[in-house]
Motif scaffolding. Structure first.
Motif: not given
Length: 184
Positions: A121-142
Protein backbone atom coordinates in the motif's frame (compact mmCIF):
# COMPACT_ATOMS: atom_id res chain seq x y z
CA UNK A 1 6.11 18.50 3.99
CA UNK A 2 8.91 19.38 6.42
CA UNK A 3 12.54 18.98 5.44
CA UNK A 4 13.47 15.47 6.52
CA UNK A 5 16.72 13.74 7.28
CA UNK A 6 16.00 10.26 5.94
CA UNK A 7 19.01 8.86 7.80
CA UNK A 8 16.74 8.68 10.86
CA UNK A 9 13.30 10.13 10.02
CA UNK A 10 10.82 7.53 8.79
CA UNK A 11 7.82 9.85 8.76
CA UNK A 12 6.10 8.64 11.93
CA UNK A 13 4.08 11.87 11.93
CA UNK A 14 2.51 10.80 8.62
CA UNK A 15 1.45 7.48 10.14
CA UNK A 16 0.16 9.11 13.33
CA UNK A 17 -1.89 11.73 11.45
CA UNK A 18 -3.45 9.10 9.15
CA UNK A 19 -4.08 6.67 11.99
CA UNK A 20 -5.63 9.40 14.18
CA UNK A 21 -8.08 10.23 11.39
CA UNK A 22 -8.88 6.52 10.98
CA UNK A 23 -9.62 6.27 14.72
CA UNK A 24 -11.74 9.44 14.62
CA UNK A 25 -13.72 8.68 11.45
CA UNK A 26 -13.80 4.90 11.03
CA UNK A 27 -12.87 2.77 14.03
CA UNK A 28 -12.50 4.38 17.48
CA UNK A 29 -11.34 1.02 18.89
CA UNK A 30 -8.43 0.58 16.45
CA UNK A 31 -5.09 -0.09 18.07
CA UNK A 32 -1.51 0.33 16.99
CA UNK A 33 1.74 -1.04 18.38
CA UNK A 34 4.62 1.43 18.29
CA UNK A 35 8.25 0.64 19.04
CA UNK A 36 9.60 3.01 21.68
CA UNK A 37 12.76 3.97 19.84
CA UNK A 38 14.18 6.67 17.60
CA UNK A 39 15.14 10.32 17.46
CA UNK A 40 11.55 11.50 16.95
CA UNK A 41 10.10 9.58 19.91
CA UNK A 42 9.20 12.69 21.94
CA UNK A 43 7.60 14.35 18.91
CA UNK A 44 5.64 11.18 18.12
CA UNK A 45 4.31 10.93 21.68
CA UNK A 46 3.38 14.63 21.65
CA UNK A 47 1.51 14.23 18.34
CA UNK A 48 -0.33 11.16 19.65
CA UNK A 49 -1.35 13.17 22.75
CA UNK A 50 -2.43 16.13 20.57
CA UNK A 51 -4.82 13.80 18.75
CA UNK A 52 -6.01 12.18 21.99
CA UNK A 53 -5.27 8.65 20.79
CA UNK A 54 -2.95 7.54 23.59
CA UNK A 55 -5.44 4.79 24.54
CA UNK A 56 -5.13 3.39 21.01
CA UNK A 57 -1.36 2.98 21.18
CA UNK A 58 0.62 0.18 22.82
CA UNK A 59 4.29 1.04 23.24
CA UNK A 60 6.82 -1.77 23.18
CA UNK A 61 10.60 -1.80 23.52
CA UNK A 62 12.76 -2.84 20.54
CA UNK A 63 12.40 -6.61 20.13
CA UNK A 64 14.72 -9.44 19.13
CA UNK A 65 13.99 -10.68 15.61
CA UNK A 66 11.85 -13.74 16.50
CA UNK A 67 9.62 -11.68 18.80
CA UNK A 68 9.33 -8.83 16.28
CA UNK A 69 8.40 -11.39 13.64
CA UNK A 70 5.59 -12.57 15.92
CA UNK A 71 4.29 -8.99 16.19
CA UNK A 72 4.40 -8.64 12.40
CA UNK A 73 2.54 -11.93 11.93
CA UNK A 74 -0.12 -10.94 14.47
CA UNK A 75 -0.71 -7.48 12.95
CA UNK A 76 -3.49 -6.60 10.53
CA UNK A 77 -1.15 -4.17 8.80
CA UNK A 78 2.54 -3.28 9.03
CA UNK A 79 3.70 0.35 8.88
CA UNK A 80 7.27 0.95 7.77
CA UNK A 81 8.38 4.38 6.49
CA UNK A 82 6.66 7.18 4.62
CA UNK A 83 9.38 9.45 3.26
CA UNK A 84 12.52 7.48 2.38
CA UNK A 85 11.20 5.85 -0.79
CA UNK A 86 13.10 2.58 -0.43
CA UNK A 87 12.82 -0.51 1.74
CA UNK A 88 15.05 -2.40 4.13
CA UNK A 89 14.33 -5.55 6.10
CA UNK A 90 10.87 -4.79 7.49
CA UNK A 91 8.75 -4.70 4.33
CA UNK A 92 9.87 -8.12 3.05
CA UNK A 93 8.98 -9.66 6.43
CA UNK A 94 5.47 -8.28 6.10
CA UNK A 95 5.19 -9.82 2.64
CA UNK A 96 6.60 -13.13 3.87
CA UNK A 97 3.99 -13.31 6.64
CA UNK A 98 1.12 -11.99 4.50
CA UNK A 99 0.80 -8.78 6.50
CA UNK A 100 -0.18 -5.83 4.27
CA UNK A 101 2.50 -3.11 4.21
CA UNK A 102 2.00 0.62 4.52
CA UNK A 103 5.19 2.04 3.05
CA UNK A 104 6.31 4.68 0.58
CA UNK A 105 8.33 3.22 -2.29
CA UNK A 106 9.59 5.37 -5.13
CA UNK A 107 8.78 3.14 -8.09
CA UNK A 108 11.38 4.81 -10.35
CA UNK A 109 14.17 3.96 -7.90
CA UNK A 110 13.23 0.26 -7.87
CA UNK A 111 12.73 -0.41 -11.59
CA UNK A 112 16.34 -1.51 -12.11
CA UNK A 113 16.31 -4.12 -9.35
CA UNK A 114 12.75 -5.41 -9.05
CA UNK A 115 11.28 -7.39 -11.93
CA UNK A 116 7.85 -6.84 -10.39
CA UNK A 117 6.87 -4.07 -7.97
CA UNK A 118 5.84 -5.52 -4.59
CA UNK A 119 2.14 -5.54 -3.65
CA UNK A 120 2.29 -2.85 -0.99
CA UNK A 121 0.00 0.00 0.00
CA UNK A 122 2.15 2.83 -1.34
CA UNK A 123 1.50 5.56 1.21
CA UNK A 124 3.28 8.91 1.42
CA UNK A 125 0.80 11.27 3.09
CA UNK A 126 -1.58 11.12 6.05
CA UNK A 127 -4.47 10.97 3.56
CA UNK A 128 -2.82 7.97 1.86
CA UNK A 129 -2.43 6.22 5.22
CA UNK A 130 -6.04 6.95 6.16
CA UNK A 131 -7.37 5.70 2.80
CA UNK A 132 -5.31 2.49 2.98
CA UNK A 133 -6.38 1.72 6.55
CA UNK A 134 -10.01 2.42 5.69
CA UNK A 135 -9.92 0.17 2.64
CA UNK A 136 -8.24 -2.69 4.54
CA UNK A 137 -10.82 -2.35 7.33
CA UNK A 138 -13.87 -2.13 5.07
CA UNK A 139 -12.85 -4.61 2.35
CA UNK A 140 -11.78 -7.96 3.82
CA UNK A 141 -11.59 -9.45 0.31
CA UNK A 142 -9.08 -6.81 -0.72
CA UNK A 143 -7.09 -7.41 2.46
CA UNK A 144 -6.91 -11.14 1.71
CA UNK A 145 -5.94 -10.40 -1.91
CA UNK A 146 -3.04 -8.11 -0.97
CA UNK A 147 -1.95 -10.54 1.75
CA UNK A 148 -1.87 -13.47 -0.67
CA UNK A 149 -0.13 -11.37 -3.34
CA UNK A 150 2.53 -10.40 -0.80
CA UNK A 151 3.26 -14.01 0.10
CA UNK A 152 3.51 -14.93 -3.58
CA UNK A 153 5.74 -11.93 -4.40
CA UNK A 154 8.08 -12.80 -1.56
CA UNK A 155 8.39 -16.41 -2.72
CA UNK A 156 9.16 -15.33 -6.31
CA UNK A 157 11.44 -12.36 -5.67
CA UNK A 158 12.88 -12.24 -2.14
CA UNK A 159 12.92 -15.68 -0.51
CA UNK A 160 16.11 -17.16 0.93
CA UNK A 161 16.43 -19.40 -2.14
CA UNK A 162 16.04 -16.48 -4.55
CA UNK A 163 18.67 -14.47 -2.66
CA UNK A 164 21.07 -17.46 -2.50
CA UNK A 165 20.64 -18.11 -6.23
CA UNK A 166 21.30 -14.43 -7.05
CA UNK A 167 24.39 -14.45 -4.85
CA UNK A 168 25.70 -17.62 -6.49
CA UNK A 169 25.14 -16.10 -9.94
CA UNK A 170 26.98 -12.92 -8.88
CA UNK A 171 29.94 -14.99 -7.65
CA UNK A 172 30.01 -16.97 -10.90
CA UNK A 173 29.92 -13.72 -12.88
CA UNK A 174 32.67 -12.17 -10.74
CA UNK A 175 34.91 -15.22 -11.12
CA UNK A 176 34.32 -15.54 -14.85
CA UNK A 177 32.36 -18.73 -14.34
CA UNK A 178 35.32 -20.30 -12.54
CA UNK A 179 33.38 -21.13 -9.39
CA UNK A 180 31.95 -24.58 -10.06
CA UNK A 181 29.38 -24.61 -7.29
CA UNK A 182 28.37 -22.45 -4.40
CA UNK A 183 27.20 -24.54 -1.47
CA UNK A 184 23.80 -23.54 -0.16
Amino acid sequence: SPLRNTDWDKGNDILIEGFARFVREVNPRAGAVFVEWGLTLAESKALIAKHGIEKNILWIQPQPTPRMNAYIQAADVLADQFCIGTFGGIMPKGLLFGTPNLIYLDEAVHKWCLPEFPPILNTRTPDDVFAALKRLYEEPGYTRQISDAGIEWYARHHSSQVVADAFAEAVRDATGGGAKEIRK
